[in-house]
Motif scaffolding. Structure first.
Motif, short mmCIF file in Angstrom:
data_model
loop_
_atom_site.label_atom_id
_atom_site.label_comp_id
_atom_site.label_asym_id
_atom_site.label_seq_id
_atom_site.Cartn_x
_atom_site.Cartn_y
_atom_site.Cartn_z
N ALA A 237 0.41 -0.46 0.35
CA ALA A 237 -0.04 -0.13 0.34
C ALA A 237 1.03 1.75 -0.03
N LEU A 238 0.43 2.05 -1.27
CA LEU A 238 1.38 3.56 -0.68
C LEU A 238 0.42 4.53 -0.43
N ARG A 239 0.67 5.26 0.21
CA ARG A 239 0.18 6.44 0.64
C ARG A 239 -1.10 6.94 0.41
N PRO A 240 -2.67 6.96 1.07
CA PRO A 240 -3.58 7.27 0.76
C PRO A 240 -3.34 8.87 -0.68
N GLY A 241 -3.28 8.51 -2.40
CA GLY A 241 -3.72 9.80 -2.52
C GLY A 241 -2.10 9.46 -3.78
N ALA A 242 -1.26 8.58 -3.86
CA ALA A 242 0.10 8.65 -4.08
C ALA A 242 -0.24 8.48 -5.12
N GLY A 243 -1.01 8.01 -6.44
CA GLY A 243 -1.16 6.99 -7.55
C GLY A 243 -0.30 6.24 -8.20
N PRO A 244 0.46 5.58 -7.72
CA PRO A 244 1.56 4.96 -8.15
C PRO A 244 1.02 4.19 -9.84
N ARG A 245 1.85 4.64 -10.77
CA ARG A 245 1.75 4.47 -11.99
C ARG A 245 2.85 3.26 -12.41
N HIS A 246 4.32 3.71 -12.55
CA HIS A 246 4.86 2.36 -12.92
C HIS A 246 6.64 2.02 -11.83
N LEU A 247 6.58 1.07 -12.02
CA LEU A 247 8.20 1.02 -11.36
C LEU A 247 9.09 0.12 -12.51
N THR A 248 10.06 0.45 -11.62
CA THR A 248 11.57 -0.34 -12.37
C THR A 248 12.54 -0.71 -11.60
N PHE A 249 12.82 -1.67 -11.39
CA PHE A 249 13.29 -2.24 -10.69
C PHE A 249 15.07 -2.10 -11.27
N HIS A 250 16.03 -2.17 -9.81
CA HIS A 250 17.22 -2.06 -9.86
C HIS A 250 18.11 -3.02 -10.40
#
Length: 394
Positions: A237-250
């Motif tokens: 869970a991200l904080r409310p209203g963060a709106g996660p879009r894309h993640l990229t791995f190291h």
């Protein structure tokens, strides 16, 4: 991305107009040539040996919006200078807003970002469309190919679901084997429901992660590589209203970098390959200042020393130094992207060049990447392409 930010009409407005007749624009007039490949240039003894052969570049667009293309744009680029030359269009693909290629390079895949969403396969060798399969959801906006090359994963933005399709030896797609809707938790502030924005396989190959902007959550699944089904094993869970879009791995596989579209932040997440658990850290600045901006996508160099983030609104690329074996991002600065609304960014295969697809300016800009300093240097003039929402260099 949120329904009012991707274009002048917004994602919902676009989906509502999907049944309309598509725009008649292909590539810009300077690029409306046949699909023949560029002629080889003769060697000039005064200038040294012939340069490297041009490489293919595929361009995603919207076909149902005014000023859009008529399919997947075809181009080539000079791997030395970054100069782009248009070469035609693969027609018969509706609203191909995101593209991916099979691990063997033989097949290109595109989402059909419409109310009745689909995914389309195109044979690279002769640019033959191999067919389209429904995703079972609305507005698919992202897809990726499992490292095995046997499964295509897609994310339906509007309906908040993710799907799996088998890939046969020819590269064509089979009937869908999985469809999972993100029903919990409740949508974040200002959201009307789940909005799956990305689906990607972890570097270890053991898990599939789906980023949902509407629910402020990243879901981790285990993919049954025999049956093509998904089983949820974790959620972050991200904080409310963060709106996660894309993640990229190291590249080390223990950390991932998440772009939060709605609250304009970046988050370093710890990742446990054994359990698939993603643990988000504290949100941090994108360096874009007080103006309105929506982070789009991260890239990380293969040696893991630098990360880049595309910012729509600020129209910049944030540079971060990656420290502590991937556990920390240190903000360096922002670099003007040279276009309007950089929707997506991608490295060339050798990571010597970075391409930015700028949606509102209808352009692709290119940068040289200095892997020693993390520096980005513009290669010069932008390449015009109708509603450029994805640039895929091979």
């Amino acid at each position: 991305m949120s329904g009012t930010r991707d274009s002048g009409t917004g994602r919902r407005g676009f989906l509502g107009a999907a049944a309309a007749v598509g725009a008649t624009v292909l590539l810009p007039s300077s690029a409306q040539t046949a699909t023949a490949r560029p002629r080889a240039r003769p060697v000039d003894a005064r200038r040294g040996p012939r340069r490297l052969a041009d490489r293919p570049l595929y361009l995603g667009t919207y076909t149902s919006q005014q000023g859009g293309g008529t399919g997947i744009g075809l181009a080539t680029y000079d791997p030395g200078s970054g100069a782009i030359t248009g070469s035609g269009t693969v027609e018969g693909v509706a609203d191909p807003s995101y593209l991916a290629v099979a691990p063997d390079g033989g097949t290109l895949y595109a989402v059909d970002e419409r109310q009745d969403g689909g995914v389309t396969a195109v044979r690279v060798a002769d640019r033959t469309v191999l067919g389209t399969r429904p995703t079972g959801g609305a507005g698919p906006c992202h897809l990726s190919v499992h490292p095995s090359g046997r499964w295509l994963l897609s994310a339906n933005y509007t309906s908040g679901s993710v799907a799996v399709h088998p890939i046969d030896p020819s590269g064509a797609l089979g009937e869908r084997t999985a469809l999972v809707t993100h029903s919990t938790p409740a949508p974040g502030p200002g959201q009307d429901g789940p909005h799956a924005h990305q689906i990607v396989t972890s570097p270890d190959g053991g898990h599939v992660l789906a980023v949902d902007l509407g629910n402020d959550t990243v879901y981790t699944y285990r993919l049954d590589t025999g049956a093509g089904t998904l089983t949820q094993v974790s959620s972050a869970a991200l904080r409310p209203g963060a709106g996660p879009r894309h993640l990229t791995f190291h590249p080390g596989g223990r950390y991932a970098y998440l772009a939060n579209e709605v609250d304009n932040t970046a988050v370093v997440c710890a990742y446990d390959p054994e359990t698939g658990t993603l643990t988000p850290g504290e949100p941090q600045s994108t360096g874009t200042g007080a103006g309105t901006s929506y982070p789009a996508q991260f890239l990380v160099t293969r040696e893991g020393g630098y990360a880049y983030l595309a910012n729509r609104g600020d129209n910049s690329l944030t540079r971060y130094a990656v420290e502590d074996d991937g556990a920390r991002l240190r903000l360096l600065d922002t670099v003007p992207v040279g276009g309007d609304f950089p929707r997506q960014i991608a490295f060339s295969p050798d990571e010597a060049l970075l391409f930015a697809a700028n949606q509102k300016s209808g352009s692709v800009t290119v940068f040289r990447v200095d892997h020693a300093s993390g520096g980005l240097t513009s290669t010069g003039t932008a390449f015009k392409a109708p509603i450029a929402v994805c640039a895929l260099p091979l």
